[in-house]
Scaffold this motif. Sequence first.
Motif, PDB file in Angstrom:
ATOM      1  N   GLU A 123      64.896  69.315  91.316  1.00 25.76           N
ATOM      2  CA  GLU A 123      64.734  69.759  93.019  1.00 25.76           C
ATOM      3  C   GLU A 123      63.436  70.194  93.321  1.00 25.76           C
ATOM      4  OE1 GLU A 123      66.744  70.260  96.926  1.00 25.76           O
ATOM      5  OE2 GLU A 123      67.518  71.108  94.914  1.00 25.76           O
ATOM      6  N   HIS A 124      63.387  71.362  91.865  1.00 27.63           N
ATOM      7  CA  HIS A 124      61.961  71.845  92.492  1.00 27.63           C
ATOM      8  C   HIS A 124      60.482  71.743  91.772  1.00 27.63           C
ATOM      9  CE1 HIS A 124      63.698  73.919  88.618  1.00 27.63           C
ATOM     10  NE2 HIS A 124      63.256  74.586  88.148  1.00 27.63           N
ATOM     11  N   VAL A 125      61.272  71.041  90.614  1.00 31.98           N
ATOM     12  CA  VAL A 125      60.212  70.428  90.083  1.00 31.98           C
ATOM     13  C   VAL A 125      59.837  68.851  90.214  1.00 31.98           C
ATOM     14  CG1 VAL A 125      59.181  69.574  87.130  1.00 31.98           C
ATOM     15  CG2 VAL A 125      60.576  71.539  88.141  1.00 31.98           C
ATOM     16  N   ASP A 126      60.944  67.815  90.325  1.00 33.97           N
ATOM     17  CA  ASP A 126      61.050  66.589  90.599  1.00 33.97           C
ATOM     18  C   ASP A 126      61.393  66.153  92.191  1.00 33.97           C
ATOM     19  OD1 ASP A 126      60.429  65.927  87.556  1.00 33.97           O
ATOM     20  OD2 ASP A 126      62.163  66.605  87.748  1.00 33.97           O
ATOM     21  N   LYS A 127      60.892  66.805  93.315  1.00 32.92           N
ATOM     22  CA  LYS A 127      61.479  66.728  94.184  1.00 32.92           C
ATOM     23  C   LYS A 127      61.729  65.065  94.933  1.00 32.92           C
ATOM     24  CE  LYS A 127      61.231  68.890  99.130  1.00 32.92           C
ATOM     25  NZ  LYS A 127      59.566  69.707 100.123  1.00 32.92           N
ATOM     26  N   SER A 128      60.514  64.560  94.984  1.00 31.80           N
ATOM     27  CA  SER A 128      60.857  63.145  95.186  1.00 31.80           C
ATOM     28  C   SER A 128      62.036  62.306  94.715  1.00 31.80           C
ATOM     29  CB  SER A 128      59.737  61.893  95.483  1.00 31.80           C
ATOM     30  OG  SER A 128      58.833  62.266  94.188  1.00 31.80           O
ATOM     31  N   GLU A 129      61.430  62.037  93.218  1.00 32.90           N
ATOM     32  CA  GLU A 129      63.138  61.808  92.734  1.00 32.90           C
ATOM     33  C   GLU A 129      64.376  62.719  92.094  1.00 32.90           C
ATOM     34  OE1 GLU A 129      59.750  62.404  91.865  1.00 32.90           O
ATOM     35  OE2 GLU A 129      58.451  61.085  90.693  1.00 32.90           O
ATOM     36  N   TYR A 130      64.288  63.740  92.701  1.00 34.44           N
ATOM     37  CA  TYR A 130      65.490  64.010  93.409  1.00 34.44           C
ATOM     38  C   TYR A 130      66.496  64.069  94.440  1.00 34.44           C
ATOM     39  CZ  TYR A 130      68.720  67.579  93.391  1.00 34.44           C
ATOM     40  OH  TYR A 130      70.253  68.582  93.521  1.00 34.44           O
ATOM     41  N   ILE A 131      65.549  63.918  95.469  1.00 32.08           N
ATOM     42  CA  ILE A 131      65.945  63.486  96.685  1.00 32.08           C
ATOM     43  C   ILE A 131      66.326  62.119  97.132  1.00 32.08           C
ATOM     44  CG2 ILE A 131      64.929  62.682  98.982  1.00 32.08           C
ATOM     45  CD1 ILE A 131      63.507  65.045  99.099  1.00 32.08           C
ATOM     46  N   ILE A 132      65.894  60.895  96.108  1.00 36.74           N
ATOM     47  CA  ILE A 132      66.152  59.366  96.110  1.00 36.74           C
ATOM     48  C   ILE A 132      67.161  59.478  94.809  1.00 36.74           C
ATOM     49  CG2 ILE A 132      65.734  57.289  94.841  1.00 36.74           C
ATOM     50  CD1 ILE A 132      62.647  57.876  95.659  1.00 36.74           C
ATOM     51  N   ALA A 133      67.211  60.449  93.693  1.00 33.21           N
ATOM     52  CA  ALA A 133      68.712  60.644  93.240  1.00 33.21           C
ATOM     53  C   ALA A 133      70.628  60.830  93.966  1.00 33.21           C
ATOM     54  CB  ALA A 133      68.546  60.920  92.098  1.00 33.21           C
ATOM     55  N   LYS A 134      69.863  62.355  94.919  1.00 31.07           N
ATOM     56  CA  LYS A 134      70.833  62.897  95.608  1.00 31.07           C
ATOM     57  C   LYS A 134      71.309  61.631  96.870  1.00 31.07           C
ATOM     58  CE  LYS A 134      73.131  66.358  96.784  1.00 31.07           C
ATOM     59  NZ  LYS A 134      72.436  66.767  97.428  1.00 31.07           N
ATOM     60  N   ALA A 135      70.243  60.683  96.790  1.00 33.56           N
ATOM     61  CA  ALA A 135      70.908  59.593  98.172  1.00 33.56           C
ATOM     62  C   ALA A 135      71.527  58.492  97.257  1.00 33.56           C
ATOM     63  CB  ALA A 135      69.394  59.347  98.777  1.00 33.56           C
ATOM     64  N   PHE A 136      70.932  58.264  96.571  1.00 34.63           N
ATOM     65  CA  PHE A 136      71.534  57.080  95.717  1.00 34.63           C
ATOM     66  C   PHE A 136      73.385  57.805  95.070  1.00 34.63           C
ATOM     67  CE2 PHE A 136      73.435  55.708  91.763  1.00 34.63           C
ATOM     68  CZ  PHE A 136      73.043  53.678  91.481  1.00 34.63           C
ATOM     69  N   LYS A 137      73.771  59.245  95.022  1.00 37.68           N
ATOM     70  CA  LYS A 137      74.621  59.873  95.045  1.00 37.68           C
ATOM     71  C   LYS A 137      75.568  59.290  96.101  1.00 37.68           C
ATOM     72  CE  LYS A 137      77.393  63.673  93.627  1.00 37.68           C
ATOM     73  NZ  LYS A 137      77.796  64.976  93.466  1.00 37.68           N
ATOM     74  N   GLU A 138      75.313  59.881  97.477  1.00 41.90           N
ATOM     75  CA  GLU A 138      75.923  59.922  98.648  1.00 41.90           C
ATOM     76  C   GLU A 138      75.824  58.952  98.899  1.00 41.90           C
ATOM     77  OE1 GLU A 138      76.444  62.763 100.278  1.00 41.90           O
ATOM     78  OE2 GLU A 138      75.761  63.609  98.263  1.00 41.90           O
ATOM     79  N   ILE A 139      75.497  57.262  98.997  1.00 40.31           N
ATOM     80  CA  ILE A 139      75.320  56.276  98.987  1.00 40.31           C
ATOM     81  C   ILE A 139      77.097  54.946  98.669  1.00 40.31           C
ATOM     82  CG2 ILE A 139      73.565  56.380 100.390  1.00 40.31           C
ATOM     83  CD1 ILE A 139      72.887  53.689  97.917  1.00 40.31           C
ATOM     84  N   LEU A 140      77.223  56.675  97.750  1.00 38.83           N
ATOM     85  CA  LEU A 140      78.476  55.213  96.984  1.00 38.83           C
ATOM     86  C   LEU A 140      79.665  55.161  97.516  1.00 38.83           C
ATOM     87  CD1 LEU A 140      77.891  56.910  92.922  1.00 38.83           C
ATOM     88  CD2 LEU A 140      77.148  54.704  94.233  1.00 38.83           C
ATOM     89  N   PRO A 141      79.956  55.952  98.516  1.00 38.33           N
ATOM     90  CA  PRO A 141      81.329  56.351  99.111  1.00 38.33           C
ATOM     91  C   PRO A 141      80.931  55.314 100.576  1.00 38.33           C
ATOM     92  CG  PRO A 141      80.934  58.350  98.860  1.00 38.33           C
ATOM     93  CD  PRO A 141      79.841  57.748  98.201  1.00 38.33           C
ATOM     94  N   LYS A 142      80.456  55.585 100.505  1.00 36.68           N
ATOM     95  CA  LYS A 142      79.606  54.198 101.480  1.00 36.68           C
ATOM     96  C   LYS A 142      80.014  52.482 101.345  1.00 36.68           C
ATOM     97  CE  LYS A 142      77.429  58.048 103.788  1.00 36.68           C
ATOM     98  NZ  LYS A 142      78.252  58.922 103.691  1.00 36.68           N
ATOM     99  N   VAL A 143      79.096  52.250 100.232  1.00 38.88           N
ATOM    100  CA  VAL A 143      79.280  51.313  99.863  1.00 38.88           C
ATOM    101  C   VAL A 143      80.363  50.533  98.952  1.00 38.88           C
ATOM    102  CG1 VAL A 143      76.703  50.951 100.145  1.00 38.88           C
ATOM    103  CG2 VAL A 143      77.177  51.521  97.870  1.00 38.88           C
ATOM    104  N   SER A 144      81.167  50.864  98.346  1.00 39.31           N
ATOM    105  CA  SER A 144      82.351  51.019  97.194  1.00 39.31           C
ATOM    106  C   SER A 144      83.367  51.397  97.584  1.00 39.31           C
ATOM    107  CB  SER A 144      81.892  52.515  96.083  1.00 39.31           C
ATOM    108  OG  SER A 144      80.297  52.341  95.427  1.00 39.31           O
ATOM    109  N   LYS A 145      84.030  50.709  98.561  1.00 39.68           N
ATOM    110  CA  LYS A 145      85.447  50.768  99.446  1.00 39.68           C
ATOM    111  C   LYS A 145      86.370  50.931  97.808  1.00 39.68           C
ATOM    112  CE  LYS A 145      83.549  51.558 102.809  1.00 39.68           C
ATOM    113  NZ  LYS A 145      83.129  52.853 103.751  1.00 39.68           N
ATOM    114  N   ASN A 146      86.437  49.828  97.359  1.00 35.91           N
ATOM    115  CA  ASN A 146      88.099  49.488  96.641  1.00 35.91           C
ATOM    116  C   ASN A 146      87.378  49.951  95.033  1.00 35.91           C
ATOM    117  OD1 ASN A 146      89.161  48.967  98.947  1.00 35.91           O
ATOM    118  ND2 ASN A 146      88.722  47.203  99.366  1.00 35.91           N
TER     119      ASN A 146
END
Length: 272
Positions: free
Chosen positions: A132-155
């Motif tokens: 997070e403190h070194v690769d801020k933009s990449e970290y934000i994108i990767a974190k968002a990637f994880k956050e959307i998984l439950p929303k797009v993966s229902k079953n």
Amino acid sequence: MDQDNIFETQYYLTEIDKKATSIFCYHKEISEAYVVAHKHNKAQFLYCEGGIVYVKIGKDTFYLPARHYMWIPPYVEHSIHPNTPEVIMRNLYFPVENNENSFYKKVGIYPADGLLLELLLFSNQWKGNIEEHVDKSEYIIAKAFKEILPKVSKNSLKLALPIPHDERLKKIVKFLDDNMDSSISMKKITIEFGFSERSLSRLFQKDLNMTFVQYFTILRMLRALQLLIDETYSISEISTMVGYNSLPTFSNTFQKIIGVRPTDYLKKKNIL
């Protein structure tokens, strides 16, 4: 497995947890017979292309086809077995957080939609630890990637078959695997192996925790997946080869088990 591949495998397996708060990224052709049984403190997003990957967890073997991903929670021991060494793994490993969605606590296999594939394609430029403190933009994108998984993966798809322990059931399962293109029914199996339908039902439930129909349907669809990936036969031919006289019935069953229709799977299986 040659020494270079052994070193590479050991490298990425030992690096995953070195930095507890980082998101670890590893994309590479497997180039080996299998990845040894291991576990890590981070959860794993595993996407593969170029074939089918078998992931063994406990007594179950999970089947991860192209254009699908597998979520493996932290601390779950697993080994990875590709059906060909040309399979490419795309891995993202995420640290555990407090009060996470229950989605992240269960093993599951899900179709990868267009948004996930675009983000995964973007991650091709990443390797190793994303902090997070070194690769801020990449970290934000990767974190968002994880956050959307439950929303797009229902079953979660039921792409796992347990290994039978009962010797009688091992013979029956082998018979099903060897005679998939014929018209097999539960009644035919009972005649072939000298069971009553009730006894056979009890055997499947007790040893495999699923019905005969559930087991055989998944077995057929997994064979169909392998044949589709080989690209040797038409969908109509594959339908017949796995025991379906009706193409629409085969297509509907494939969609129910795999999450997409055979035609759509063929179009998009190598999208990355």
